[in-house]
Motif scaffolding. Structure first.
Motif, PDB file in Angstrom:
ATOM      1  N   SER A   1       7.441  -8.659  -4.992  1.00 12.47           N
ATOM      2  CA  SER A   1       7.685 -10.080  -5.263  1.00 12.47           C
ATOM      3  C   SER A   1       9.012 -10.279  -5.994  1.00 12.47           C
ATOM      4  O   SER A   1       9.769 -11.211  -5.691  1.00 12.47           O
ATOM      5  N   LYS A   2       9.293  -9.390  -6.954  1.00 13.69           N
ATOM      6  CA  LYS A   2      10.545  -9.491  -7.696  1.00 13.69           C
ATOM      7  C   LYS A   2      11.741  -9.229  -6.801  1.00 13.69           C
ATOM      8  O   LYS A   2      12.739  -9.964  -6.840  1.00 13.69           O
ATOM      9  N   LEU A   3      11.663  -8.206  -5.959  1.00 12.11           N
ATOM     10  CA  LEU A   3      12.769  -7.891  -5.056  1.00 12.11           C
ATOM     11  C   LEU A   3      13.006  -9.034  -4.073  1.00 12.11           C
ATOM     12  O   LEU A   3      14.153  -9.342  -3.722  1.00 12.11           O
TER      13      LEU A   3
ATOM     14  N   THR B   1       0.807  -3.428  -9.287  1.00 16.63           N
ATOM     15  CA  THR B   1       2.177  -3.127  -9.720  1.00 16.63           C
ATOM     16  C   THR B   1       3.127  -3.170  -8.536  1.00 16.63           C
ATOM     17  O   THR B   1       4.232  -3.732  -8.625  1.00 16.63           O
ATOM     18  N   ALA B   2       2.717  -2.595  -7.406  1.00 16.60           N
ATOM     19  CA  ALA B   2       3.552  -2.606  -6.205  1.00 16.60           C
ATOM     20  C   ALA B   2       3.808  -4.029  -5.736  1.00 16.60           C
ATOM     21  O   ALA B   2       4.917  -4.380  -5.317  1.00 16.60           O
TER      22      ALA B   2
ATOM     23  N   ARG C   1       0.826  -1.204   0.000  1.00 12.77           N
ATOM     24  CA  ARG C   1       0.000   0.000   0.000  1.00 12.77           C
ATOM     25  C   ARG C   1       0.867   1.264   0.000  1.00 12.77           C
ATOM     26  O   ARG C   1       0.615   2.209  -0.745  1.00 12.77           O
ATOM     27  N   ASP C   2       1.909   1.262   0.847  1.00  8.35           N
ATOM     28  CA  ASP C   2       2.785   2.435   0.943  1.00  8.35           C
ATOM     29  C   ASP C   2       3.539   2.679  -0.362  1.00  8.35           C
ATOM     30  O   ASP C   2       3.693   3.821  -0.810  1.00  8.35           O
ATOM     31  N   LEU C   3       4.028   1.603  -0.965  1.00  7.51           N
ATOM     32  CA  LEU C   3       4.791   1.717  -2.203  1.00  7.51           C
ATOM     33  C   LEU C   3       3.906   2.265  -3.328  1.00  7.51           C
ATOM     34  O   LEU C   3       4.323   3.124  -4.110  1.00  7.51           O
ATOM     35  N   ALA C   4       2.660   1.781  -3.379  1.00  4.64           N
ATOM     36  CA  ALA C   4       1.732   2.238  -4.407  1.00  4.64           C
ATOM     37  C   ALA C   4       1.413   3.724  -4.240  1.00  4.64           C
ATOM     38  O   ALA C   4       1.397   4.485  -5.217  1.00  4.64           O
TER      39      ALA C   4
END
Length: 251
Positions: free
Chosen positions: A53-55, A47-48, A35-38
């Motif tokens: 997940s990738k990191l 997207t966030a 939520r914070d990243l978005a």
């Protein structure tokens, strides 16, 4: 990020990686939530979630169920063989003095069939081959052989290859490696003139790709066996193993 041509999630992944490398968040510290990243970057939560997940899959973050994401410990040369990290940056951050000696740089009309196939080159496709010796405090620790598609690296000179190759790719040629496929096995290091190296080696061989799957290089690296060890970490039966090359500082 809107002016870039790369997908938004790839831009945000790279931005987060740069902030993590710069130490904005320390190992063990909680990372911004989905939520914070978005909210911070004006992207969707989907997207966030893809970014987090990738990191996590690349070893930058650790997911703790019901709690959130935390910055992973990074005491090794590679937190994972699936994540590429600059030798120059790593050595400097660990208090060592890294240096590089360019042993050979050559433009060729063709490479071996194996290398050409790995790079996806057509018949007669030109390659650049190079050999570099990587040192820590003037002690040779890595023998590096690399083959490059010549079309991606115009006007590549000797001076540019005395520092970080990843930085050179990113800043001069706009090439960012997103994936590396490699195999590691025990080997005897090749004999290079002027290199007094009698220890066995860990041989890493593979290809680096950009976000579109384009091969950026083919490489063979020999890590000095008395300076590096290979470790395996499995946190649960369902988890993906994390392989790490550890630098032995007591040698």
């Amino acid at each position: 990020m809107a002016s870039e041509t790369r997908p938004i999630h790839e831009q945000l992944i790279r931005l987060c990686q740069e902030e993590l490398e710069a130490g904005r968040w320390q190992p063990g510290q909680q990372f911004p939530s989905e939520r914070d990243l978005a909210a911070r970057h004006g992207v969707s939560r989907a997207t966030a979630n893809k970014v987090l997940s990738k990191l996590a899959s690349e070893g930058w973050l650790e997911m703790r169920k019901g709690i959130g994401c935390f910055v992973a410990e990074r005491p090794t040369l590679f937190t994972s063989l699936r994540r590429i990290e600059s030798f120059t940056v790593f050595a400097s951050e660990q208090g060592y003095r890294p240096s590089t000696r360019l042993v050979e740089l050559e433009a060729r009309q063709t490479a071996s069939d194996h290398v050409s196939a790995a790079l996806g080159l057509p018949a007669g496709g030109r390659v650049i081959s190079m050999k570099r010796l990587r040192l820590i405090d003037n002690d040779p620790v890595i023998l590096e052989e690399r083959w490059l598609p010549a079309a991606l690296y115009p006007r590549l000179g000797r001076r540019e290859l005395e520092g970080s190759f990843y930085q050179l790719c990113r800043e001069r040629y706009g090439l960012i490696v997103q994936r590396e496929e490699a195999e590691v096995r025990a080997a005897i290091a090749p004999a290079w003139p002027g290199v007094a190296w009698t220890a066995p080696a860990l041989r890493l061989e593979g290809v680096g790709f950009d976000s579109k799957g384009q091969p950026l290089w083919y490489q063979v690296l020999h890590y000095r066996g008395d300076r590096f060890t290979l470790s395996n970490v499995v946190e649960s039966a369902a988890a993906v193993p994390r392989l790490a090359l550890n630098l032995n500082s007591n040698c």
